[in-house]
Design a protein around this motif. Structure first.
Motif, PDB file in Angstrom:
ATOM      1  N   LEU A 161     -13.474  -5.571 -78.466  1.00  0.00           N
ATOM      2  CA  LEU A 161     -13.731  -4.746 -77.292  1.00  0.00           C
ATOM      3  C   LEU A 161     -15.154  -4.225 -77.249  1.00  0.00           C
ATOM      4  N   GLN A 162     -15.687  -4.106 -76.048  1.00  0.00           N
ATOM      5  CA  GLN A 162     -16.916  -3.361 -75.838  1.00  0.00           C
ATOM      6  C   GLN A 162     -16.664  -1.906 -76.232  1.00  0.00           C
ATOM      7  N   PRO A 163     -17.558  -1.288 -76.998  1.00  0.00           N
ATOM      8  CA  PRO A 163     -17.337   0.114 -77.388  1.00  0.00           C
ATOM      9  C   PRO A 163     -17.201   1.030 -76.174  1.00  0.00           C
ATOM     10  N   LYS A 164     -16.287   1.974 -76.271  1.00  0.00           N
ATOM     11  CA  LYS A 164     -16.061   2.886 -75.160  1.00  0.00           C
ATOM     12  C   LYS A 164     -17.335   3.636 -74.790  1.00  0.00           C
ATOM     13  N   ALA A 165     -18.144   3.981 -75.783  1.00  0.00           N
ATOM     14  CA  ALA A 165     -19.348   4.765 -75.530  1.00  0.00           C
ATOM     15  C   ALA A 165     -20.353   4.033 -74.655  1.00  0.00           C
ATOM     16  N   THR A 166     -20.246   2.702 -74.552  1.00  0.00           N
ATOM     17  CA  THR A 166     -21.192   1.930 -73.744  1.00  0.00           C
ATOM     18  C   THR A 166     -20.649   1.628 -72.351  1.00  0.00           C
ATOM     19  N   ILE A 167     -19.416   2.058 -72.061  1.00  0.00           N
ATOM     20  CA  ILE A 167     -18.830   1.841 -70.733  1.00  0.00           C
ATOM     21  C   ILE A 167     -19.249   3.013 -69.845  1.00  0.00           C
ATOM     22  N   THR A 168     -20.145   2.763 -68.925  1.00  0.00           N
ATOM     23  CA  THR A 168     -20.652   3.835 -68.075  1.00  0.00           C
ATOM     24  C   THR A 168     -19.773   4.012 -66.840  1.00  0.00           C
ATOM     25  N   THR A 169     -19.674   5.236 -66.384  1.00  0.00           N
ATOM     26  CA  THR A 169     -18.964   5.561 -65.154  1.00  0.00           C
ATOM     27  C   THR A 169     -19.854   6.466 -64.319  1.00  0.00           C
ATOM     28  N   ALA A 170     -19.623   6.458 -63.010  1.00  0.00           N
ATOM     29  CA  ALA A 170     -20.503   7.195 -62.093  1.00  0.00           C
ATOM     30  C   ALA A 170     -19.843   8.421 -61.491  1.00  0.00           C
ATOM     31  N   SER A 171     -18.606   8.715 -61.882  1.00  0.00           N
ATOM     32  CA  SER A 171     -17.918   9.847 -61.268  1.00  0.00           C
ATOM     33  C   SER A 171     -16.810  10.325 -62.189  1.00  0.00           C
ATOM     34  N   GLU A 172     -16.272  11.498 -61.889  1.00  0.00           N
ATOM     35  CA  GLU A 172     -15.134  12.006 -62.634  1.00  0.00           C
ATOM     36  C   GLU A 172     -13.922  11.098 -62.447  1.00  0.00           C
ATOM     37  N   ARG A 173     -13.789  10.516 -61.281  1.00  0.00           N
ATOM     38  CA  ARG A 173     -12.700   9.572 -61.007  1.00  0.00           C
ATOM     39  C   ARG A 173     -12.782   8.392 -61.972  1.00  0.00           C
ATOM     40  N   GLY A 174     -13.982   7.843 -62.148  1.00  0.00           N
ATOM     41  CA  GLY A 174     -14.169   6.735 -63.065  1.00  0.00           C
ATOM     42  C   GLY A 174     -13.885   7.120 -64.501  1.00  0.00           C
ATOM     43  N   ARG A 175     -14.271   8.336 -64.893  1.00  0.00           N
ATOM     44  CA  ARG A 175     -14.022   8.790 -66.256  1.00  0.00           C
ATOM     45  C   ARG A 175     -12.530   8.972 -66.522  1.00  0.00           C
ATOM     46  N   LEU A 176     -11.802   9.486 -65.547  1.00  0.00           N
ATOM     47  CA  LEU A 176     -10.354   9.628 -65.711  1.00  0.00           C
ATOM     48  C   LEU A 176      -9.687   8.268 -65.858  1.00  0.00           C
ATOM     49  N   LEU A 177     -10.151   7.285 -65.084  1.00  0.00           N
ATOM     50  CA  LEU A 177      -9.603   5.943 -65.187  1.00  0.00           C
ATOM     51  C   LEU A 177      -9.903   5.354 -66.568  1.00  0.00           C
TER      52      LEU A 177
END
Length: 365
Positions: free
Chosen positions: A337-353
């Protein structure tokens, strides 16, 4: 701001050769849509309306950036214009499928960082809204936070996080330090729905996140009390092209190394069948297998807790490109897996997902 030497405009078939040249210059031979490297097929796609493109061009006709609206399934790599008629510039165009996707976006390396991608995207999404074409879907690598923010600024919202969708070396953007297959975030620009309200009953474990993702799509989500276990029911036996087991439709997208299993038309399927097909796809080279279920099927929803115990984690909501129907998507990753720390999100909605997806992974992932 557009550089003074560039003009942003709608592309036409005569731009096909320059678009192919720009693709080679921008992404080499790594693009999964192989037909985009053939000027005659690009010209046919533009003529038919399979793609509606916008380009940033030099006075001499050199293309420096490109983005398109695509009808139907753009991930198959097949001839995009084989059965399409001429582009009428109407609601969805002659021969258009029910799903419209925004993608095929690339920028000349020497012109990156100047906002060209945002300008092209704004033109494309404005056209979609003006022509009332329905929901527009777009996915972007999680290694490009500015691309996600551009979609958010245009009014699109996250609905699905697809782990391991991009194999190593494909569409890396500005990140070259990650060796694992990268995740992608799927966005939707909702068309604005009215009438025909729909309700999904999903297991309580995913009810909150699914409700958040489904709300812009005009869907109400409630928690079901479905028991665990196999799917059962008196439905007739069904089979699909490419399926090795009765009732299970599946596909393998070799360029991107992912598999898709669609159980929407297979209420008689079992968890054991799903696992066997997932393992077969992994042996064929799939880094990840996505599993689509009908959220309006009680039988399908009964599978979720059992599938979770066998390594399937939540992905979100995903359209079926052939019908336009929405599915609840799960995923089983069979690569590093790609490390979680490198998965960027642009909103709180994306972070919750992201948190929902990560919480469902096997503990040793």
């Amino acid at each position: 701001m557009t550089p003074p030497s560039l003009t942003v405009r709608r592309a036409h078939p005569g731009d096909a050769a320059a678009i192919v040249t720009a693709l080679h210059r921008s992404e080499g031979a790594s693009h999964f849509a192989h037909w985009m490297y053939q000027p005659d097929l690009v010209a046919r796609a533009l003529h038919s309306g399979h793609i509606r493109s916008w380009v940033a061009v030099e006075p001499g006709g050199e293309v420096r950036a490109h983005a398109a609206l695509i009808t139907g399934n753009s991930t198959s790599g097949s001839d995009p214009a084989a059965d399409a008629g001429p582009d009428t510039d109407g609601r969805a165009g002659a021969g258009a499928g029910p799903v419209l996707e925004y993608g095929l976006a690339f920028t000349d390396p020497d012109f990156r960082g100047r906002g060209l991608a945002l300008q092209l995207g704004a033109h494309a999404l404005a056209w979609a809204q003006q022509h009332h074409v329905g929901d527009v879907y777009s996915w972007t690598t999680t290694l490009r936070p500015f691309a996600q923010q551009g979609l958010r600024d245009a009014g699109a919202v996250e609905i699905c996080l697809l782990l391991a969708m991009m194999p190593p070396g494909i569409n890396r953007g500005f990140r070259h330090d990650i060796d694992q297959a990268a995740a992608a975030m799927l966005f939707v620009l909702p068309a604005g729905r009215s009438g025909n309200p729909r309700t999904w009953h999903v297991p309580a474990e995913v009810q909150r996140t699914t409700a958040l993702l489904a709300e812009p799509l005009g869907i109400t989500v409630t928690a079901s009390s479905a028991p665990t276990g196999r799917v059962a029911g008196p439905a007739p036996n069904r089979s699909s092209a490419g399926s090795a087991e009765a009732g299970i439709a599946w596909s393998f997208f070799e360029p991107l190394r992912f598999g898709v299993i669609d159980l929407a038309a297979a209420p008689e399927a079992t968890v054991a069948q799903v696992i066997r097909r997932t393992l077969a796809l992994a042996q064929a080279g799939a880094d990840v297998t996505y599993l689509d279920l009908s959220p309006e099927s009680p039988e399908a929803m009964r599978m979720l807790p059992t599938l979770a115990r066998h390594g399937f984690t939540y992905a979100g909501i995903h359209p079926d490109y052939g019908t336009g129907e929405l599915r609840l998507r799960l995923q089983a990753v069979t690569c590093q897996l790609q490390p979680k720390a490198t998965i960027t999100t642009a909103s709180e909605r994306g972070r919750l997902l992201l948190d929902q997806v990560w919480a469902g992974l096997p503990q040793d992932a």
